[in-house]
Design a protein around this motif. Structure first.
Motif, PDB file in Angstrom:
ATOM      1  N   PHE A  67      40.305  38.784  32.672  1.00  0.00           N
ATOM      2  CA  PHE A  67      40.913  37.908  33.661  1.00  0.00           C
ATOM      3  C   PHE A  67      39.838  37.352  34.603  1.00  0.00           C
ATOM      4  O   PHE A  67      39.821  36.152  34.906  1.00  0.00           O
ATOM      5  CB  PHE A  67      41.960  38.692  34.456  1.00  0.00           C
ATOM      6  N   ILE A  68      38.924  38.195  35.043  1.00  0.00           N
ATOM      7  CA  ILE A  68      37.840  37.770  35.922  1.00  0.00           C
ATOM      8  C   ILE A  68      36.930  36.772  35.211  1.00  0.00           C
ATOM      9  O   ILE A  68      36.462  35.792  35.812  1.00  0.00           O
ATOM     10  CB  ILE A  68      37.043  38.990  36.422  1.00  0.00           C
ATOM     11  N   TRP A 242      53.568  34.077  41.072  1.00  0.00           N
ATOM     12  CA  TRP A 242      53.316  34.029  39.636  1.00  0.00           C
ATOM     13  C   TRP A 242      52.926  35.396  39.098  1.00  0.00           C
ATOM     14  O   TRP A 242      53.311  35.770  37.977  1.00  0.00           O
ATOM     15  CB  TRP A 242      52.222  33.006  39.328  1.00  0.00           C
ATOM     16  N   GLY A 243      52.152  36.145  39.871  1.00  0.00           N
ATOM     17  CA  GLY A 243      51.743  37.477  39.431  1.00  0.00           C
ATOM     18  C   GLY A 243      52.919  38.424  39.288  1.00  0.00           C
ATOM     19  O   GLY A 243      53.048  39.141  38.280  1.00  0.00           O
ATOM     20  N   ALA A 276      46.579  41.729  37.614  1.00  0.00           N
ATOM     21  CA  ALA A 276      45.286  41.196  38.061  1.00  0.00           C
ATOM     22  C   ALA A 276      45.478  40.071  39.069  1.00  0.00           C
ATOM     23  O   ALA A 276      44.745  39.978  40.068  1.00  0.00           O
ATOM     24  CB  ALA A 276      44.485  40.698  36.858  1.00  0.00           C
ATOM     25  N   LEU A 277      46.459  39.211  38.831  1.00  0.00           N
ATOM     26  CA  LEU A 277      46.700  38.084  39.724  1.00  0.00           C
ATOM     27  C   LEU A 277      47.169  38.562  41.097  1.00  0.00           C
ATOM     28  O   LEU A 277      46.719  38.035  42.133  1.00  0.00           O
ATOM     29  CB  LEU A 277      47.733  37.146  39.110  1.00  0.00           C
ATOM     30  N   VAL A 282      45.724  39.520  46.827  1.00  0.00           N
ATOM     31  CA  VAL A 282      45.569  40.396  47.994  1.00  0.00           C
ATOM     32  C   VAL A 282      44.119  40.412  48.457  1.00  0.00           C
ATOM     33  O   VAL A 282      43.824  40.305  49.657  1.00  0.00           O
ATOM     34  CB  VAL A 282      46.060  41.818  47.659  1.00  0.00           C
ATOM     35  N   CYS A 283      43.179  40.528  47.503  1.00  0.00           N
ATOM     36  CA  CYS A 283      41.757  40.522  47.856  1.00  0.00           C
ATOM     37  C   CYS A 283      41.362  39.203  48.504  1.00  0.00           C
ATOM     38  O   CYS A 283      40.606  39.175  49.496  1.00  0.00           O
ATOM     39  CB  CYS A 283      40.908  40.764  46.604  1.00  0.00           C
TER      40      CYS A 283
END
Length: 302
Positions: A67-68, A242-243, A276-277, A282-283
């Protein structure tokens, strides 16, 4: 990381996206932890992969990496889509990075004896290389809607073959270990060159790479959201929505298509991409929007 002459992981303003650096570093730290959990005679369950169906926190690490990779593709290559730089030169860089990653994976698989007749061809770095290549190609030649369409189509294609292809000696619709369409295809294409602990199938095999590419493309789509010209809070809200939707749909899909890391099922790809999204959202809010930096330094170094 292989550096090119463009700025990797750059935010729209040109500066690095610290939340993505933190996310990547935390994922690497998690990889180190689960690969070296202490005494193997007793390992805490969250630090082990799920035996077959289902998931643990350890099963999030590899899809988080992919994902990254997808997010980084968008941030690094977005400017090149409108640049006068010849596409040929850009493809040279993409192919070079792909081949180096794949070759490093083969090198690590061959250590220390390099027995070519039994060398494992698939692997973690090899899957990252293949997913990076195909996601980058889709990104360069397709708009956002078509990128999403490719991600969904690959997951549905995987499900269709796993569910309805009549595997010789097994039949259709099997998701049992070593007795499913993905394992059968690995046996046809990779005989003698699979993971030694299984022999008859590979957790980074050929067919399961399709939904892994979808995982990477979901990262590409997240990168588009991060680059959108809209208020940061709205970006975060959209990513969270979406996540959460992906998590819910992936979890519901599990009842028909089991969440399974070894098979990298489409439900697993969707579920972990949602996770992951949400984590990236949040990050991004805490680090990039609110300016929270305390405790992030070591992970950004990783």
């Amino acid at each position: 990381m292989i550096k090119d002459d463009y700025t990797a992981d750059a935010a729209p303003g040109g500066e690095r996206l610290l939340s993505l650096d933190f996310f990547r570093g935390l994922t690497i730290a998690g990889m180190i932890l689960v690969n070296n959990p202490g005494s193997w005679t007793h390992v805490y369950p969250p630090l082990l992969h799920a035996r077959w169906h289902g998931w643990t926190p350890t099963d999030l690490i590899f899809p988080f990496f992919l994902f990254i990779v997808g997010v980084s593709i968008t941030l690094a290559l977005a400017g090149k889509k409108v640049s006068p730089q010849p596409c040929k030169e850009l493809y040279k860089k993409i192919v070079r990075r792909t081949l180096i990653l794949f070759a490093l994976g083969l090198f690590l698989n061959g250590l220390p004896f390099f027995e070519v007749d039994t060398l494992r061809i698939p692997g973690v770095l090899q899957r990252i290389a293949v997913c990076y290549f195909f996601a980058a190609v889709v990104f360069l030649h397709c708009g956002v809607k078509m990128q999403a369409a490719w991600a969904i189509a690959l997951m549905l294609l995987y499900w269709a073959f796993m569910q309805w292809f009549p595997v010789p000696g097994t039949g259709a619709g099997s998701y049992a270990e070593g007795a499913n369409f993905s394992a059968w295809l690995d046996g046809l294409l990779l005989t003698g060159h699979m993971w030694s602990q299984t022999g008859s199938w590979d957790p980074e095999g050929v067919f399961s790479t399709l939904p892994a590419i979808s995982t990477t493309l979901f990262g590409v789509l997240a990168g588009h959201c991060l680059r959108r010209d809209m208020p940061d809070v709205k970006k975060v809200g959209r990513m969270l929505a979406w996540g959460i939707a992906a998590i819910v749909i992936g979890a519901a899909w599990h009842h028909w298509l089991p969440i399974n890391k070894n098979l990298w099922t489409s439900s697993y790809a969707l579920f972990t991409s949602g996770m992951a999204l949400v984590f990236l959202a949040v990050c991004h809010y805490l680090i990039d929007v609110r300016g929270w930096r305390r405790g992030t330094g070591p992970f950004r170094v990783y």
